[in-house]
Write an enzyme that holds these catalytic residues in place. Sequence first.
Site, short mmCIF file in Angstrom:
data_model
loop_
_atom_site.label_atom_id
_atom_site.label_comp_id
_atom_site.label_asym_id
_atom_site.label_seq_id
_atom_site.Cartn_x
_atom_site.Cartn_y
_atom_site.Cartn_z
N PRO A 1 0.60 -1.40 -0.13
CA PRO A 1 0.02 -0.26 -0.16
C PRO A 1 1.02 0.93 -0.09
CG PRO A 1 0.07 -0.73 2.36
CD PRO A 1 0.79 -1.75 1.43
N CYS A 2 1.22 1.83 -1.19
CA CYS A 2 1.82 2.58 -0.86
C CYS A 2 1.38 4.29 -1.09
CB CYS A 2 3.16 2.82 -2.60
SG CYS A 2 2.18 2.57 -4.18
N HIS A 3 -0.01 3.92 -1.94
CA HIS A 3 -0.72 5.23 -1.30
C HIS A 3 -0.66 6.02 0.20
CE1 HIS A 3 -3.33 1.36 -1.01
NE2 HIS A 3 -4.00 2.11 -0.43
#
Length: 174
Positions: A138-140
């Site tokens: 989850p780089c968001h």
Amino acid sequence: MLYTATYPSPVGLLTLASDGMNLCGLWLEGQKYFGGSILKSASSEILRKELPVFSRTSDWLDRYFSGKKPLPSELPLAPAGGEFRKLVWEFLCEIPYGEVTTYGALAKKAAAKLGRSSMSSQAIGGAVGHNPISIIIPCHRVVGSNRSLTGYAGGLDVKRALLKLEGLDLSQFK
């Protein structure tokens, strides 16, 4: 051998890549660094095939987009990258659903893990930006220290949509 499949998601068509056993890539259509070095090096070895890992990933994504909270550890992930990037991607997997962290916080964590006195947020940003398994890793969930929604290879509209899906109040971000 590299295999690919697609998944139609609420944020656009996703392309999945696998070595046959593990998920090696997940990119949004039009994403910066789409396919990364994985698809570039695969050349003619790319085959479209239904694999158990694609079924598991589709189920994971179905649950995620329906508001459930699946964990990255539920899937066999094998992102290709150097030691530093892999460390940062491991840290990303530890960010809880519906929460965010900053590039600076990740830099401090990386510095501590590597026995350094400091680490640049820009180095972290480079690793985060080259994450080959979007959404699942989850780089968001990484934002600027000033609460800005900066830097998402899939586009800021997608980042906002994912954070909103996870229940975050977007009014707190710039």
